[in-house]
Motif scaffolding. Structure first.
Motif, PDB file in Angstrom:
ATOM      1  N   GLY A  18       0.822  -1.212   0.000  1.00 37.72           N
ATOM      2  CA  GLY A  18       0.000   0.000   0.000  1.00 37.72           C
ATOM      3  C   GLY A  18       0.850   1.252   0.000  1.00 37.72           C
ATOM      4  O   GLY A  18       1.627   1.498  -0.914  1.00 37.72           O
ATOM      5  N   ALA A  19       0.733   2.062   1.058  1.00 31.49           N
ATOM      6  CA  ALA A  19       1.508   3.302   1.168  1.00 31.49           C
ATOM      7  C   ALA A  19       2.890   3.068   1.770  1.00 31.49           C
ATOM      8  O   ALA A  19       3.556   4.022   2.175  1.00 31.49           O
ATOM      9  CB  ALA A  19       0.739   4.314   2.011  1.00 31.49           C
TER      10      ALA A  19
ATOM     11  N   LEU B 120      -0.896  -2.256  -7.381  1.00 31.90           N
ATOM     12  CA  LEU B 120      -1.325  -1.001  -7.989  1.00 31.90           C
ATOM     13  C   LEU B 120      -0.110  -0.206  -8.459  1.00 31.90           C
ATOM     14  O   LEU B 120       0.729   0.212  -7.658  1.00 31.90           O
ATOM     15  CB  LEU B 120      -2.140  -0.170  -7.000  1.00 31.90           C
ATOM     16  CG  LEU B 120      -2.769   1.116  -7.551  1.00 31.90           C
ATOM     17  CD1 LEU B 120      -3.755   0.804  -8.666  1.00 31.90           C
ATOM     18  CD2 LEU B 120      -3.472   1.893  -6.445  1.00 31.90           C
ATOM     19  N   GLY B 121      -0.020  -0.004  -9.772  1.00 34.16           N
ATOM     20  CA  GLY B 121       1.149   0.643 -10.348  1.00 34.16           C
ATOM     21  C   GLY B 121       1.402   2.047  -9.852  1.00 34.16           C
ATOM     22  O   GLY B 121       2.551   2.448  -9.648  1.00 34.16           O
TER      23      GLY B 121
ATOM     24  N   VAL C 257       3.157   1.968  -6.555  1.00 36.89           N
ATOM     25  CA  VAL C 257       4.538   1.520  -6.724  1.00 36.89           C
ATOM     26  C   VAL C 257       5.404   2.659  -7.250  1.00 36.89           C
ATOM     27  O   VAL C 257       6.532   2.870  -6.788  1.00 36.89           O
ATOM     28  CB  VAL C 257       4.599   0.301  -7.669  1.00 36.89           C
ATOM     29  CG1 VAL C 257       6.025   0.008  -8.102  1.00 36.89           C
ATOM     30  CG2 VAL C 257       3.987  -0.914  -6.983  1.00 36.89           C
ATOM     31  N   ASP C 258       4.894   3.423  -8.216  1.00 37.45           N
ATOM     32  CA  ASP C 258       5.640   4.570  -8.737  1.00 37.45           C
ATOM     33  C   ASP C 258       5.937   5.570  -7.631  1.00 37.45           C
ATOM     34  O   ASP C 258       7.047   6.091  -7.518  1.00 37.45           O
ATOM     35  CB  ASP C 258       4.853   5.262  -9.854  1.00 37.45           C
ATOM     36  CG  ASP C 258       4.750   4.410 -11.113  1.00 37.45           C
ATOM     37  OD1 ASP C 258       5.549   3.464 -11.255  1.00 37.45           O
ATOM     38  OD2 ASP C 258       3.865   4.692 -11.939  1.00 37.45           O
ATOM     39  N   TRP C 259       4.912   5.855  -6.809  1.00 44.21           N
ATOM     40  CA  TRP C 259       5.101   6.800  -5.705  1.00 44.21           C
ATOM     41  C   TRP C 259       6.129   6.291  -4.699  1.00 44.21           C
ATOM     42  O   TRP C 259       6.981   7.043  -4.213  1.00 44.21           O
ATOM     43  CB  TRP C 259       3.774   7.071  -4.998  1.00 44.21           C
ATOM     44  CG  TRP C 259       3.942   7.990  -3.832  1.00 44.21           C
ATOM     45  CD1 TRP C 259       4.005   9.351  -3.851  1.00 44.21           C
ATOM     46  CD2 TRP C 259       4.103   7.609  -2.462  1.00 44.21           C
ATOM     47  NE1 TRP C 259       4.203   9.841  -2.590  1.00 44.21           N
ATOM     48  CE2 TRP C 259       4.261   8.793  -1.714  1.00 44.21           C
ATOM     49  CE3 TRP C 259       4.123   6.377  -1.796  1.00 44.21           C
ATOM     50  CZ2 TRP C 259       4.444   8.792  -0.335  1.00 44.21           C
ATOM     51  CZ3 TRP C 259       4.307   6.370  -0.424  1.00 44.21           C
ATOM     52  CH2 TRP C 259       4.461   7.553   0.294  1.00 44.21           C
TER      53      TRP C 259
ATOM     54  N   ALA D 261      10.519  -1.004  -5.083  1.00 41.59           N
ATOM     55  CA  ALA D 261       9.080  -1.245  -5.127  1.00 41.59           C
ATOM     56  C   ALA D 261       8.754  -1.959  -6.427  1.00 41.59           C
ATOM     57  O   ALA D 261       9.205  -1.543  -7.500  1.00 41.59           O
ATOM     58  CB  ALA D 261       8.312   0.064  -5.014  1.00 41.59           C
ATOM     59  N   ILE D 262       7.974  -3.024  -6.341  1.00 43.92           N
ATOM     60  CA  ILE D 262       7.678  -3.870  -7.489  1.00 43.92           C
ATOM     61  C   ILE D 262       6.169  -3.944  -7.710  1.00 43.92           C
ATOM     62  O   ILE D 262       5.404  -4.156  -6.757  1.00 43.92           O
ATOM     63  CB  ILE D 262       8.240  -5.290  -7.275  1.00 43.92           C
ATOM     64  CG1 ILE D 262       9.767  -5.244  -7.226  1.00 43.92           C
ATOM     65  CG2 ILE D 262       7.779  -6.230  -8.370  1.00 43.92           C
ATOM     66  CD1 ILE D 262      10.399  -6.589  -6.976  1.00 43.92           C
ATOM     67  N   HIS D 263       5.778  -3.755  -8.959  1.00 45.95           N
ATOM     68  CA  HIS D 263       4.372  -3.847  -9.342  1.00 45.95           C
ATOM     69  C   HIS D 263       4.082  -5.282  -9.761  1.00 45.95           C
ATOM     70  O   HIS D 263       4.479  -5.721 -10.852  1.00 45.95           O
ATOM     71  CB  HIS D 263       4.093  -2.878 -10.494  1.00 45.95           C
ATOM     72  CG  HIS D 263       2.686  -2.929 -10.993  1.00 45.95           C
ATOM     73  ND1 HIS D 263       2.341  -2.661 -12.300  1.00 45.95           N
ATOM     74  CD2 HIS D 263       1.522  -3.239 -10.365  1.00 45.95           C
ATOM     75  CE1 HIS D 263       1.042  -2.782 -12.453  1.00 45.95           C
ATOM     76  NE2 HIS D 263       0.518  -3.144 -11.293  1.00 45.95           N
ATOM     77  N   ALA D 264       3.430  -6.037  -8.881  1.00 51.16           N
ATOM     78  CA  ALA D 264       3.139  -7.442  -9.186  1.00 51.16           C
ATOM     79  C   ALA D 264       2.112  -7.972  -8.205  1.00 51.16           C
ATOM     80  O   ALA D 264       1.897  -7.402  -7.136  1.00 51.16           O
ATOM     81  CB  ALA D 264       4.415  -8.284  -9.099  1.00 51.16           C
TER      82      ALA D 264
END
Length: 238
Positions: A80-81, A103-104, A107-109, A124-127
């Motif tokens: 999450g955050a 949630l992409g 992850v970007d943030w 941080a990984i988006h998966a």
């Protein structure tokens, strides 16, 4: 926020374990999260003093029950955050942290925040957890897996235990009203190579809120075939 966190760490008995640069980093992390909340709903808790207590100090409390020192690795599943992964990294600079979220935008943030705070050893990984857990270098690889307010313990165990190396620990942040969850998850934990070694109730400093940390040790590799697909995990919990 700085004063609240410093006081809370002292109440937790952790003040002497925090390196000197950390207070400024903790405050900046909270400010960045508050700014981003204006355009993206990272958390329901937005007041700075409540962020300090119910997020930062809640996560810091894990240090009472687990040793994150040295060259340890941690994966925060459904981060999450960034809770509890980012606060634990700030408090333990040598910790290598992987933040996993589906949630992409989050992850970007998280990657942007880690870069702005100059935090080395954070990715941080988006998966999806059930897919990433079978990837080489992730399965049976981490000293710690953490999860906070993500799902019922049977589901969490199937998502998180495959990431943990034998001898490592899965740390599940739960409600004090999770007795039935623990009972229901006993078979699942054993099947996936885990063993319940502790449950610790703690008062979040500066509040009347009591939370629970469930500690599960990995004693055997997770069987092939787990975790299953998310739809099956939800429909037929172990």
């Amino acid at each position: 926020m700085k004063e609240i966190i410093a006081s809370g760490l002292a109440q937790l008995g952790l003040a002497d374990k925090v390196p000197a640069p950390s207070p400024a980093l903790r405050e900046e992390c909270g400010r960045l999260r508050q700014d981003k909340n204006q355009v993206m709903n990272l958390t329901a808790i937005k007041e700075p003093d409540q962020v300090a207590r119910l997020h930062m100090l809640d996560c810091a409390a894990l240090m009472q029950f687990a040793d994150f020192g040295g060259a340890r690795t941690l994966i925060d599943v459904g981060t999450g955050a960034g809770f509890p992964g980012l606060p634990l990294k700030i408090l333990n600079p040598s910790l290598d942290v992987t933040l996993l979220d589906s949630l992409g935008k989050r992850v970007d943030w998280l990657n942007e925040t880690a870069a702005r705070l100059e935090l080395d050893g954070v990715r941080a990984i988006h998966a999806r957890a059930e897919e990433q857990a079978v990837v080489k270098g992730f399965r049976d690889s981490f000293d710690f897996a953490t999860a906070r307010a993500v799902a019922e313990l049977r589901l969490l165990a199937e998502l998180c235990l495959p990431f943990v190396k034998v001898g490592g620990h899965f740390l599940a942040m739960k409600s004090v009203e999770s007795d039935q969850e623990l009972e229901d998850a006993a078979h699942c934990i054993k099947l996936l190579g885990g063993r319940l070694v502790g449950q610790h109730d703690y008062l979040v400093p500066g509040t009347d809120v009591t939370h629970r940390l469930v500690v599960i040790q990995k004693v055997a590799p997770t069987l092939k075939g787990y975790p299953r697909r998310w739809a099956k995990i939800q429909k037929n919990p172990l």
